[in-house]
Write a protein that holds these residues in place. Structure first.
Motif, PDB file in Angstrom:
ATOM      1  N   ASN A 251       0.804  -1.226   0.000  1.00  0.00           N
ATOM      2  CA  ASN A 251       0.000   0.000   0.000  1.00  0.00           C
ATOM      3  C   ASN A 251       0.835   1.274   0.000  1.00  0.00           C
ATOM      4  N   ILE A 252       2.092   1.179  -0.415  1.00  0.00           N
ATOM      5  CA  ILE A 252       2.959   2.350  -0.533  1.00  0.00           C
ATOM      6  C   ILE A 252       3.345   2.522  -1.993  1.00  0.00           C
ATOM      7  N   VAL A 253       3.080   3.714  -2.531  1.00  0.00           N
ATOM      8  CA  VAL A 253       3.372   4.013  -3.935  1.00  0.00           C
ATOM      9  C   VAL A 253       4.516   5.022  -3.978  1.00  0.00           C
ATOM     10  N   LEU A 254       5.620   4.638  -4.604  1.00  0.00           N
ATOM     11  CA  LEU A 254       6.780   5.514  -4.725  1.00  0.00           C
ATOM     12  C   LEU A 254       6.708   6.263  -6.046  1.00  0.00           C
ATOM     13  N   LEU A 255       6.556   7.569  -5.958  1.00  0.00           N
ATOM     14  CA  LEU A 255       6.373   8.398  -7.149  1.00  0.00           C
ATOM     15  C   LEU A 255       7.642   9.151  -7.547  1.00  0.00           C
ATOM     16  N   GLY A 256       8.692   9.065  -6.745  1.00  0.00           N
ATOM     17  CA  GLY A 256       9.943   9.718  -7.092  1.00  0.00           C
ATOM     18  C   GLY A 256       9.882  11.226  -6.904  1.00  0.00           C
ATOM     19  N   GLN A 257      10.955  11.882  -7.348  1.00  0.00           N
ATOM     20  CA  GLN A 257      11.028  13.339  -7.261  1.00  0.00           C
ATOM     21  C   GLN A 257      10.062  13.949  -8.272  1.00  0.00           C
ATOM     22  N   ARG A 258       9.168  14.804  -7.804  1.00  0.00           N
ATOM     23  CA  ARG A 258       8.165  15.394  -8.674  1.00  0.00           C
ATOM     24  C   ARG A 258       8.314  16.911  -8.679  1.00  0.00           C
ATOM     25  N   PRO A 259       7.872  17.596  -9.751  1.00  0.00           N
ATOM     26  CA  PRO A 259       7.891  19.062  -9.759  1.00  0.00           C
ATOM     27  C   PRO A 259       7.078  19.635  -8.604  1.00  0.00           C
ATOM     28  N   HIS A 260       7.511  20.780  -8.123  1.00  0.00           N
ATOM     29  CA  HIS A 260       6.844  21.379  -6.969  1.00  0.00           C
ATOM     30  C   HIS A 260       5.364  21.618  -7.230  1.00  0.00           C
ATOM     31  N   ALA A 261       5.018  22.039  -8.430  1.00  0.00           N
ATOM     32  CA  ALA A 261       3.611  22.288  -8.756  1.00  0.00           C
ATOM     33  C   ALA A 261       2.782  21.013  -8.624  1.00  0.00           C
ATOM     34  N   GLU A 262       3.353  19.889  -9.020  1.00  0.00           N
ATOM     35  CA  GLU A 262       2.627  18.626  -8.884  1.00  0.00           C
ATOM     36  C   GLU A 262       2.485  18.224  -7.419  1.00  0.00           C
ATOM     37  N   VAL A 263       3.518  18.471  -6.639  1.00  0.00           N
ATOM     38  CA  VAL A 263       3.432  18.183  -5.201  1.00  0.00           C
ATOM     39  C   VAL A 263       2.269  18.939  -4.582  1.00  0.00           C
ATOM     40  N   LEU A 264       2.128  20.206  -4.938  1.00  0.00           N
ATOM     41  CA  LEU A 264       1.043  21.019  -4.378  1.00  0.00           C
ATOM     42  C   LEU A 264      -0.318  20.479  -4.797  1.00  0.00           C
ATOM     43  N   GLU A 265      -0.449  20.040  -6.038  1.00  0.00           N
ATOM     44  CA  GLU A 265      -1.715  19.455  -6.500  1.00  0.00           C
ATOM     45  C   GLU A 265      -2.044  18.197  -5.716  1.00  0.00           C
ATOM     46  N   ARG A 266      -1.057  17.370  -5.472  1.00  0.00           N
ATOM     47  CA  ARG A 266      -1.293  16.134  -4.737  1.00  0.00           C
ATOM     48  C   ARG A 266      -1.607  16.413  -3.269  1.00  0.00           C
ATOM     49  N   LEU A 267      -1.004  17.449  -2.704  1.00  0.00           N
ATOM     50  CA  LEU A 267      -1.339  17.833  -1.334  1.00  0.00           C
ATOM     51  C   LEU A 267      -2.797  18.252  -1.228  1.00  0.00           C
ATOM     52  N   ALA A 268      -3.296  18.961  -2.231  1.00  0.00           N
ATOM     53  CA  ALA A 268      -4.687  19.409  -2.207  1.00  0.00           C
ATOM     54  C   ALA A 268      -5.661  18.239  -2.220  1.00  0.00           C
ATOM     55  N   ALA A 269      -5.291  17.172  -2.895  1.00  0.00           N
ATOM     56  CA  ALA A 269      -6.182  16.015  -3.011  1.00  0.00           C
ATOM     57  C   ALA A 269      -5.986  15.004  -1.886  1.00  0.00           C
ATOM     58  N   ALA A 270      -4.982  15.210  -1.043  1.00  0.00           N
ATOM     59  CA  ALA A 270      -4.624  14.218  -0.037  1.00  0.00           C
ATOM     60  C   ALA A 270      -5.574  14.210   1.152  1.00  0.00           C
ATOM     61  N   ARG A 271      -5.600  13.101   1.845  1.00  0.00           N
ATOM     62  CA  ARG A 271      -6.309  13.011   3.118  1.00  0.00           C
ATOM     63  C   ARG A 271      -5.517  13.723   4.211  1.00  0.00           C
ATOM     64  N   ALA A 272      -4.198  13.598   4.152  1.00  0.00           N
ATOM     65  CA  ALA A 272      -3.305  14.273   5.103  1.00  0.00           C
ATOM     66  C   ALA A 272      -1.893  14.192   4.569  1.00  0.00           C
ATOM     67  N   VAL A 273      -1.018  15.058   5.098  1.00  0.00           N
ATOM     68  CA  VAL A 273       0.410  14.955   4.850  1.00  0.00           C
ATOM     69  C   VAL A 273       1.046  14.450   6.132  1.00  0.00           C
ATOM     70  N   VAL A 274       2.061  13.598   6.000  1.00  0.00           N
ATOM     71  CA  VAL A 274       2.719  13.056   7.177  1.00  0.00           C
ATOM     72  C   VAL A 274       4.187  13.467   7.173  1.00  0.00           C
ATOM     73  N   VAL A 275       4.657  13.971   8.332  1.00  0.00           N
ATOM     74  CA  VAL A 275       6.047  14.407   8.496  1.00  0.00           C
ATOM     75  C   VAL A 275       6.586  13.709   9.742  1.00  0.00           C
ATOM     76  N   PRO A 276       7.163  12.509   9.590  1.00  0.00           N
ATOM     77  CA  PRO A 276       7.531  11.686  10.741  1.00  0.00           C
ATOM     78  C   PRO A 276       8.967  11.887  11.231  1.00  0.00           C
ATOM     79  N   SER A 277       9.501  13.068  11.092  1.00  0.00           N
ATOM     80  CA  SER A 277      10.926  13.307  11.292  1.00  0.00           C
ATOM     81  C   SER A 277      11.442  12.857  12.654  1.00  0.00           C
ATOM     82  N   LEU A 278      12.656  12.304  12.625  1.00  0.00           N
ATOM     83  CA  LEU A 278      13.385  11.985  13.843  1.00  0.00           C
ATOM     84  C   LEU A 278      14.325  13.131  14.230  1.00  0.00           C
ATOM     85  N   TRP A 279      14.845  13.833  13.226  1.00  0.00           N
ATOM     86  CA  TRP A 279      15.703  14.978  13.508  1.00  0.00           C
ATOM     87  C   TRP A 279      14.849  16.198  13.860  1.00  0.00           C
TER      88      TRP A 279
END
Length: 366
Positions: A251-279
């Motif tokens: 259930n994990i889809v690796l889409l690789g490095q994407r243009p910033h504009a596409e990232v923003l479009e995908r964020l708009a359609a997402a259920r949530a963004v996850v930032v699990p940083s350890l640092w």
């Protein structure tokens, strides 16, 4: 007011480059005259590159020429290391132009700029004028030589008073960053900003967007989606050495490095963004980019991330290092968070709200 905005781009483009450009755009929209001087990434290595990082006469001379031509009221330095060297700060101060320095990473207190080493947060060098604990360690670029060079370059300028005498204000995106700087350095907390955007439909995949490195907590995502099979799909935008930990995971889809504009479009359609940083993330730009589109965030409790989310309202704050907590937060998402996230963005991180705060910092330096 006229501002000379100085920025050395990174080898791997990221949030700091976007933040620098966004600030310049927002100030211009307010009627501030912004002259941009953007340098390409430093691609050299060895003793010559080290020398330029310590005392780059060529870029200092070019700064002097630009100051003479543009006659700015403020020189705002975004990223300076390693392409510029702090000689630009000394040059601007010598010419009588106040200098403002953005602090969007941990470089001034950590040669690697991450405060992270051997799989865990590290503050061994914090509080030392010269980061001697890092000597002999491959903290930066996996190189003992590069690490020693960074420690020496930054330590020298601490010892000769470059930061204390030549910078009128250190602009920090979060209180977490401001609190790590020496107490006698003048600092202001001004969060990163982004433009408002139309609310997205939401309800889609969970999104991770960023470098795939161990300190980003990528391994936690692999563990969470492997252990909790009922989670919605995770779409991963980005690349890096930790990609291997996600390959073949259910259930994990690796889409690789994407243009910033596409990232923003995908964020708009997402259920949530996850930032699990350890640092200890200094900020977490993707959180506000998602919130601008009505998408809540699940963030770890590391660094400045908790400042960006109201727990249980605009998303969730989970303990750093807990894959089970990430899975629980995903399962606890609810539609009301979309409205709350967008409202919080409009109050706190929208460019028309934040840019006047940066302008006020400039005025205080004159």
């Amino acid at each position: 007011m006229k501002v000379l905005m100085v920025h050395a781009r990174y080898r791997h483009p990221g949030g700091e480059d976007v933040s620098a450009a966004t600030e310049a755009d927002a100030l211009s929209a307010m009627g501030v005259s912004v002259e941009r001087w953007t340098l390409p990434p430093e691609d050299g290595s060895g003793i010559r590159a080290f020398g330029r990082a310590v005392w780059n006469r060529a870029t200092a001379a070019e700064l002097a020429e630009r100051v003479a031509a543009a006659r700015p009221d403020i020189v705002h330095v975004q990223n300076f290391f390693p392409a510029l060297s702090p000689l630009v700060h000394r040059t601007a101060a010598r010419l009588g132009v106040p200098v403002v320095q953005s602090v969007r990473n941990w470089r001034l207190v950590c040669p690697a700029a991450t405060r992270f080493r051997t799989g865990r947060p590290c503050d061994a060098c914090a509080g030392h004028a010269i980061a001697w604990p890092a000597l002999g360690r491959p903290c930066w670029r996996d190189s003992r030589t590069a690490t020693a060079g960074a420690a020496a370059a930054l330590g020298l300028h601490r010892l000769i008073g470059t930061w204390r005498r030549c910078v009128r204000a250190f602009v920090c995106p979060s209180a977490a960053v401001a609190d790590m700087l020496p107490a006698f350095w003048p600092r202001a907390v001004v969060p990163n900003m982004t433009e408002a955007a139309a609310a997205g439909p939401g309800g889609g995949a969970i999104i991770y967007a960023g470098r795939l490195t161990p300190e980003k907590g990528v391994g936690l995502l692999a563990d969470a989606w492997a252990r909790f099979r009922g989670l919605p799909p995770l779409h991963v935008l980005g690349d890096g050495p930790a990609r291997v930990t996600l390959e073949g995971q259910p259930n994990i889809v690796l889409l690789g490095q994407r243009p910033h504009a596409e990232v923003l479009e995908r964020l708009a359609a997402a259920r949530a963004v996850v930032v699990p940083s350890l640092w200890p993330e200094p900020f977490g730009r993707v959180v506000i980019e998602a919130a601008a589109r009505g998408t809540p965030a699940i963030v770890s409790s590391a660094g400045g991330l908790p400042d960006l989310v109201e727990d249980g309202v605009t998303g969730f704050i989970v303990p750093a290092g807990s894959s089970a907590a990430i899975a629980g937060a995903v399962q606890g998402l609810h539609p009301a968070m979309r409205t709350a996230a967008r409202a919080a963005f409009s109050r706190r991180f929208a460019a028309p709200v934040v840019a006047p705060r940066l302008l006020e910092v400039y005025r205080s330096c004159l």
